[in-house]
Design a protein around this motif. Structure first.
Motif, PDB file in Angstrom:
ATOM      1  N   PRO A   1      74.964  63.202   7.275  1.00 19.77           N
ATOM      2  CA  PRO A   1      75.254  62.469   6.037  1.00 19.77           C
ATOM      3  C   PRO A   1      74.639  61.079   5.924  1.00 19.77           C
ATOM      4  N   PRO A   2      74.604  60.234   6.973  1.00 25.26           N
ATOM      5  CA  PRO A   2      73.990  58.914   6.782  1.00 25.26           C
ATOM      6  C   PRO A   2      72.498  58.988   6.431  1.00 25.26           C
ATOM      7  N   TYR A   3      71.797  59.999   6.937  1.00 22.72           N
ATOM      8  CA  TYR A   3      70.385  60.172   6.605  1.00 22.72           C
ATOM      9  C   TYR A   3      70.237  60.857   5.246  1.00 22.72           C
ATOM     10  N   ARG A   4      71.117  61.828   4.986  1.00 27.18           N
ATOM     11  CA  ARG A   4      71.061  62.548   3.717  1.00 27.18           C
ATOM     12  C   ARG A   4      71.244  61.585   2.553  1.00 27.18           C
ATOM     13  N   GLU A   5      72.207  60.652   2.678  1.00 28.78           N
ATOM     14  CA  GLU A   5      72.488  59.770   1.559  1.00 28.78           C
ATOM     15  C   GLU A   5      71.319  58.838   1.246  1.00 28.78           C
ATOM     16  N   VAL A   6      70.588  58.362   2.249  1.00 27.78           N
ATOM     17  CA  VAL A   6      69.453  57.481   1.935  1.00 27.78           C
ATOM     18  C   VAL A   6      68.319  58.261   1.289  1.00 27.78           C
ATOM     19  N   VAL A   7      68.134  59.526   1.672  1.00 26.03           N
ATOM     20  CA  VAL A   7      67.119  60.363   1.017  1.00 26.03           C
ATOM     21  C   VAL A   7      67.508  60.591  -0.437  1.00 26.03           C
ATOM     22  N   VAL A   8      68.780  60.924  -0.662  1.00 28.12           N
ATOM     23  CA  VAL A   8      69.240  61.165  -2.030  1.00 28.12           C
ATOM     24  C   VAL A   8      69.113  59.891  -2.863  1.00 28.12           C
ATOM     25  N   LEU A   9      69.554  58.765  -2.319  1.00 32.31           N
ATOM     26  CA  LEU A   9      69.523  57.516  -3.087  1.00 32.31           C
ATOM     27  C   LEU A   9      68.098  57.018  -3.338  1.00 32.31           C
ATOM     28  N   CYS A  10      67.280  56.972  -2.290  1.00 27.10           N
ATOM     29  CA  CYS A  10      65.952  56.365  -2.422  1.00 27.10           C
ATOM     30  C   CYS A  10      64.897  57.336  -2.948  1.00 27.10           C
ATOM     31  N   ASP A  11      64.896  58.575  -2.471  1.00 27.94           N
ATOM     32  CA  ASP A  11      63.837  59.502  -2.862  1.00 27.94           C
ATOM     33  C   ASP A  11      64.189  60.331  -4.094  1.00 27.94           C
TER      34      ASP A  11
ATOM     35  N   GLU B   1      67.162  59.753  -6.278  1.00 29.86           N
ATOM     36  CA  GLU B   1      67.674  58.885  -7.346  1.00 29.86           C
ATOM     37  C   GLU B   1      66.751  57.702  -7.624  1.00 29.86           C
ATOM     38  N   GLU B   2      65.779  57.469  -6.757  1.00 35.78           N
ATOM     39  CA  GLU B   2      64.771  56.418  -6.908  1.00 35.78           C
ATOM     40  C   GLU B   2      65.365  55.007  -6.995  1.00 35.78           C
ATOM     41  N   LEU B   3      66.441  54.770  -6.224  1.00 38.37           N
ATOM     42  CA  LEU B   3      66.958  53.408  -6.123  1.00 38.37           C
ATOM     43  C   LEU B   3      66.061  52.630  -5.175  1.00 38.37           C
ATOM     44  N   ASP B   4      65.953  51.319  -5.388  1.00 38.41           N
ATOM     45  CA  ASP B   4      65.202  50.521  -4.429  1.00 38.41           C
ATOM     46  C   ASP B   4      66.084  50.256  -3.212  1.00 38.41           C
ATOM     47  N   TYR B   5      65.496  49.685  -2.164  1.00 36.18           N
ATOM     48  CA  TYR B   5      66.238  49.466  -0.919  1.00 36.18           C
ATOM     49  C   TYR B   5      67.471  48.600  -1.133  1.00 36.18           C
ATOM     50  N   ALA B   6      67.352  47.581  -1.967  1.00 36.65           N
ATOM     51  CA  ALA B   6      68.483  46.675  -2.202  1.00 36.65           C
ATOM     52  C   ALA B   6      69.642  47.412  -2.878  1.00 36.65           C
ATOM     53  N   GLN B   7      69.331  48.232  -3.873  1.00 33.99           N
ATOM     54  CA  GLN B   7      70.385  48.990  -4.556  1.00 33.99           C
ATOM     55  C   GLN B   7      71.021  50.002  -3.608  1.00 33.99           C
ATOM     56  N   ALA B   8      70.196  50.670  -2.809  1.00 36.17           N
ATOM     57  CA  ALA B   8      70.739  51.639  -1.849  1.00 36.17           C
ATOM     58  C   ALA B   8      71.620  50.933  -0.826  1.00 36.17           C
ATOM     59  N   ALA B   9      71.188  49.773  -0.359  1.00 32.21           N
ATOM     60  CA  ALA B   9      71.984  49.011   0.610  1.00 32.21           C
ATOM     61  C   ALA B   9      73.320  48.602   0.005  1.00 32.21           C
ATOM     62  N   GLN B  10      73.303  48.194  -1.258  1.00 33.38           N
ATOM     63  CA  GLN B  10      74.542  47.827  -1.938  1.00 33.38           C
ATOM     64  C   GLN B  10      75.453  49.043  -2.066  1.00 33.38           C
ATOM     65  N   THR B  11      74.892  50.184  -2.406  1.00 34.09           N
ATOM     66  CA  THR B  11      75.675  51.408  -2.565  1.00 34.09           C
ATOM     67  C   THR B  11      76.335  51.807  -1.252  1.00 34.09           C
TER      68      THR B  11
END
Length: 197
Positions: A139-149, A151-161
């Motif tokens: 899950p910790p890796y899955r969520e960054v793929v979903v958010l960044c790749d 959902e196309e959030l930038d790193y700052a938005q993903a970090a906030q999420t």
């Protein structure tokens, strides 16, 4: 009223919703519910769970709009953070890794259907393989793929999420992409073995 709300920033819609404007809350829901649902679906691999998570996220926002602090980031990141917490709760309760299913074989709106049935089947198998690979990530890796790749959030938005440092997002995403590459190559090998059998 609906036309007046189109294009209005989230902060203004939220302020109007706090003052009791149901149309403003509906506009917030329309603006963000699809992305919350997609995130939940990609994390859970389960449409009913994703619908439940989406509903709970917006019910929680409606119940206490003061919990969102615009000084800490944007509303989408806040909503995805809430969805993240709920999907982790669901994952702990249900199963750690569920396969993702494709519910609709029809092409997406605006997407041309391949002319060749073989090309369509190959594309569907590749998409199924990619979804299985994403679903198999921790899950910790899955969520960054979903958010960044996805959902196309930038790193700052993903970090906030997620509630972590930007460097953590970058390192997790780097590791997740490496794991996905390994899983993708394994999936391709398995697929070619099935074809040659």
């Amino acid at each position: 009223m609906e036309r007046q709300l189109q294009g209005m920033p989230d902060s203004a819609l939220l302020e109007k919703a706090r003052r009791g404007c149901a149309d403003s809350f509906s506009a917030l829901y329309r603006n963000h519910s699809a992305r919350v649902y997609r995130f939940a679906f990609e994390m859970c691999g389960n449409a009913p769970a994703a619908e439940e998570v989406t509903q709970e996220v917006f019910l929680a926002l409606l119940a206490d709009m003061s919990r969102f602090d615009p000084a800490r980031g944007n509303l989408l990141a806040y909503l995805l953070g809430a969805a993240r917490n709920l999907t982790y709760r669901w994952l702990r309760r249900e199963q750690p890794f569920l396969p993702l299913e494709i519910e609709d074989d029809a092409p997406a709106p605006g997407q041309a259907s391949p002319l060749c049935p073989l090309a369509e089947l190959t594309q569907k198998e590749a998409l199924d393989g990619l979804r299985r690979a994403i679903a198999s990530l921790p899950p910790p890796y899955r969520e960054v793929v979903v958010l960044c790749d996805l959902e196309e959030l930038d790193y700052a938005q993903a970090a906030q999420t997620i509630g972590c440092a930007i460097g953590t997002v970058r390192s997790r995403l780097h590791r997740a992409r490496a794991l996905l590459t390994e899983k993708w190559h394994q999936e391709q090998r398995n697929s070619s073995m099935r074809c040659s059998a």
